[in-house]
Design an enzyme around this catalytic site. Structure first.
Site, PDB file in Angstrom:
ATOM      1  CD1 TRP A 173      -6.862   0.837   2.675  1.00  0.00           C
ATOM      2  CD2 TRP A 173      -7.931  -1.116   2.930  1.00  0.00           C
ATOM      3  NE1 TRP A 173      -7.808   0.736   1.687  1.00  0.00           N
ATOM      4  CE2 TRP A 173      -8.480  -0.444   1.819  1.00  0.00           C
ATOM      5  CE3 TRP A 173      -8.444  -2.361   3.286  1.00  0.00           C
ATOM      6  CZ2 TRP A 173      -9.510  -0.982   1.061  1.00  0.00           C
ATOM      7  CZ3 TRP A 173      -9.465  -2.898   2.529  1.00  0.00           C
ATOM      8  CH2 TRP A 173      -9.992  -2.208   1.424  1.00  0.00           C
ATOM      9  CG  ASP A 207      -5.575  -7.184   3.446  1.00  0.00           C
ATOM     10  OD1 ASP A 207      -5.500  -7.601   2.283  1.00  0.00           O
ATOM     11  OD2 ASP A 207      -6.033  -6.059   3.737  1.00  0.00           O
ATOM     12  CE  LYS A 262      -5.216  -2.564  -4.753  1.00  0.00           C
ATOM     13  NZ  LYS A 262      -5.576  -1.298  -4.224  1.00  0.00           N
TER      14      LYS A 262
HETATM   15  C1  LIG Z   1      -4.509  -3.313   2.429  1.00  0.00           C
HETATM   16  C2  LIG Z   1      -5.599  -3.542   1.450  1.00  0.00           C
HETATM   17  N1  LIG Z   1      -6.366  -4.620   1.583  1.00  0.00           N
HETATM   18  C3  LIG Z   1      -7.370  -4.880   0.733  1.00  0.00           C
HETATM   19  C4  LIG Z   1      -7.634  -4.036  -0.313  1.00  0.00           C
HETATM   20  C5  LIG Z   1      -8.826  -4.393  -1.178  1.00  0.00           C
HETATM   21  O1  LIG Z   1      -8.619  -4.407  -2.505  1.00  0.00           O
HETATM   22  P1  LIG Z   1      -9.796  -4.738  -3.542  1.00  0.00           P
HETATM   23  O2  LIG Z   1     -11.067  -4.866  -2.800  1.00  0.00           O
HETATM   24  O3  LIG Z   1      -9.789  -3.598  -4.480  1.00  0.00           O
HETATM   25  O4  LIG Z   1      -9.375  -6.030  -4.161  1.00  0.00           O
HETATM   26  C6  LIG Z   1      -6.874  -2.880  -0.493  1.00  0.00           C
HETATM   27  C7  LIG Z   1      -7.162  -1.944  -1.585  1.00  0.00           C
HETATM   28  O5  LIG Z   1      -6.776  -0.824  -1.620  1.00  0.00           O
HETATM   29  C8  LIG Z   1      -5.824  -2.643   0.410  1.00  0.00           C
HETATM   30  O6  LIG Z   1      -5.053  -1.561   0.295  1.00  0.00           O
END
Ligand SMILES: Cc1ncc(COP(=O)(O)O)c(C=O)c1O
Length: 405
Positions: free
Chosen positions: A138, A219, A254
Site C-alpha cells: 500500500w 496491518d 472497509k
Molecule cells: C493496506 C491498508 N492498510 C490500511 C489502510 C487504512 O485504512 P483507513 O485509514 O481508511 O482505516 C488501507 C486503506 O486503504 C489499506 O489499504
C-alpha cells in the site's frame, strides 16, 4: 505590513513543491471525461452491483440507536471507547488473545492512525529499528513509517508479470534483517496484489520472526472481505502465537463501510502484562500529542453493532454479501480473461494487473478505463454490465505484444 517583510522569502516559500496525489489526479481525470460508460477501477472503496457504496443497514440501525440514546458529546478518553476495543478484540485477535493481558489495545482514527501510532511507538522504543516492507505494498506504508523517522527497507513480495508470490526470495532477503527490526505484513486481502500466504508460509514467517527477533507489524484492513472474519485472521494469529512481541493495526473502514468516520484500533503484544501496560502508557501519551482523543462516532457504531446479537447478525450477513460479490467478480473476470486466471484465487478488493504504465494510459485514453498507473484495479468497480467490456478491452494488452497503440 512593511515592504521589508515582503522581500524576505517567508516561512512557506521554503517548502518544496509536492507532486499531486495520484488518486486525486485520477479522480479529476475521470470526472472531467465526458464519455459515456467510463469504468472507474481506481479508488479503493467497495461498490455494489449498482456501483454505489451505501451505508450498511446495520450501521444505519446503530446510528439510529446512537441518535436516540447518546446524551453527551463530551470527550472520549485518549485510548478511545473501551467498549469498542473490548467488542472488537475477539473478532480481530480471537478469544484467547483478547483475554490475554500481554495484549493491550486502543482506538485510533482509522487503520492509518493505528499504523502511524505504531510507527511512533516503535521509534520511541527503538529509533534504530528498520521497517521491512514487501514490494509492492500500500503506497502509504512507506510514508507512515518514515514520518516517525524510521528507516524503511524492502523485500520482494509479488511478481506482477507472473502474478505469483516471491516467497523464497522474500524469506532469503529477510535473513539479512537485524533483531529488533519490524516486518510489516498484510493479514489478508493484500493491497495492491490480492495475493496471500498459505497457512504453511504464515508458520514459516512466524518462525523466522521468532528466530531472528523481528517484530511483526500486521496491518489488517480488509478482514472479512477475503474468506471470512475468522479465516482472514488465521495467518496473522499463527504469527502472533509464535512471537513474544507484535503489533496489530486494524481498520473498520472497509468491513463496516465506515471510511469517513475514521475508525480503527491498535494492539500491542508485549512479553509480560507489565510491559504491555507500559506500552499502553506510551501509546496514550503519543496519541495525546497527535490527535488527543479519537473521534467517537465510528467507534460507537461498531460497539453498538457488536454488543447486539441481532445487529451483529445483520452486519455479518451484509459483509458476507460484499465478500460473495467480490469473489464472484473475480471468478467472472478470470473466466472472461484466461490470462488472468490467478485473479480467481486472489482475495479482497484489489488486483495488480500485469500492465505497463503506457498500457494503463492507453486503456484510459482509448476505452475510458481508469486504474492506478501501477495497474492496480479495484475489483469492486466491476459490475455485470461493464465487466465484459473491460475484459474485451484488456485482453489484447495481456497478449504480451501490445504496448501503447
Ligand atoms: C493496506 C491498508 N492498510 C490500511 C489502510 C487504512 O485504512 P483507513 O485509514 O481508511 O482505516 C488501507 C486503506 O486503504 C489499506 O489499504
Amino acid at each position: 505590513m512593511t515592504t521589508d517583510l515582503l522581500t524576505k522569502p517567508g516561512l512557506f516559500a521554503t517548502l518544496d513543491d509536492q507532486p499531486l496525489d495520484a488518486m486525486l489526479t485520477l479522480l479529476h481525470r475521470l470526472r472531467s471525461d465526458p464519455r459515456e460508460g467510463k469504468i472507474d477501477l481506481g479508488i479503493g472503496v467497495y461498490g455494489d452491483e449498482t456501483g454505489q457504496t451505501p451505508v450498511m443497514r446495520a450501521v444505519k440501525q446503530a446510528e439510529a440507536h446512537l441518535y436516540q440514546h447518546q446524551t453527551t458529546k463530551t470527550y472520549v478518553a485518549a485510548e478511545g471507547d473501551a467498549g469498542f476495543i473490548a467488542a472488537l478484540a475477539p473478532l480481530v485477535l480471537g478469544d484467547s488473545r483478547a483475554r490475554d493481558d500481554r495484549f493491550c489495545g486502543l482506538q485510533t482514527p482509522g487503520g492509518t492512525g493505528a499504523l502511524r501510532l505504531a510507527a511512533e511507538l516503535i521509534a520511541r522504543a527503538n529509533p534504530e529499528a528498520r521497517v521491512w516492507l514487501g514490494t509492492p505494498t500500500w503506497v502509504n506504508h512507506r510514508g507512515l513509517m518514515q514520518a516517525a523517522g524510521l528507516q524503511v527497507l524492502e523485500h520482494p513480495f509479488f511478481d506482477k508479470a507472473t502474478q505469483t508470490l516471491t516467497f523464497d526470495a522474500m524469506m532469503s532477503v529477510l535473513e539479512t534483517a537485524r533483531g529488533g527490526d519490524v516486518l510489516l505484513l498484510h493479514a489478508c486481502c493484500h493491497n495492491p496484489t490480492g495475493a496471500e500466504f498459505t497457512p504453511d508460509q504464515w508458520g514459516l514467517i512466524g518462525d523466522l520472526c521468532a528466530r531472528k527477533g523481528l517484530v511483526p507489524l500486521i496491518d489488517i484492513a480488509y478482514q472479512g472481505l477475503g474468506h471470512g472474519m475468522e479465516a482472514d485472521a488465521t495467518g496473522m494469529r499463527t504469527v502472533l502465537d509464535k512471537v513474544p512481541e507484535a503489533i496489530v493495526a486494524a481498520s473498520c473502514s472497509k468491513n463496516f463501510g465506515l471510511y469517513r468516520e475514521r475508525i480503527g484500533a491498535l494492539w500491542v503484544k508485549a512479553q509480560t502484562a507489565q510491559t504491555a501496560l507500559r506500552a499502553r502508557g506510551n501509546l496514550i501519551l503519543t496519541a495525546r500529542t497527535m490527535w488527543s482523543m479519537p473521534p467517537d462516532h465510528g467507534a460507537s457504531v461498531v460497539r453498538i453493532i457488536l454488543e447486539s446479537p441481532a445487529l451483529t447478525d445483520l452486519w455479518r450477513a451484509e459483509l458476507d454479501e460484499m465478500r460473495a460479490r467480490l469473489n464472484s467478480v473475480r471468478a467472472a473476470l478470470a473466466a472472461a480473461v484466461p490470462a488472468l486466471s490467478t485473479i480467481a484465487s486472489q482475495t479482497g478488493m484489489f488486483a495488480l494487473l500485469p500492465l505497463e504504465r503506457d498500457q494503463v494510459v492507453a486503456l484510459r485514453e482509448q476505452h475510458g478505463i481508469y486504474m492506478l498507473d501501477s495497474g492496480r484495479i479495484n475489483i469492486a468497480g466491476l459490475q455485470s454490465d461493464n465487466l465484459p467490456r473491460f475484459a474485451a478491452a484488456l485482453e489484447p494488452y495481456l497478449q504480451g505484444d501490445t504496448h501503447a497503440r
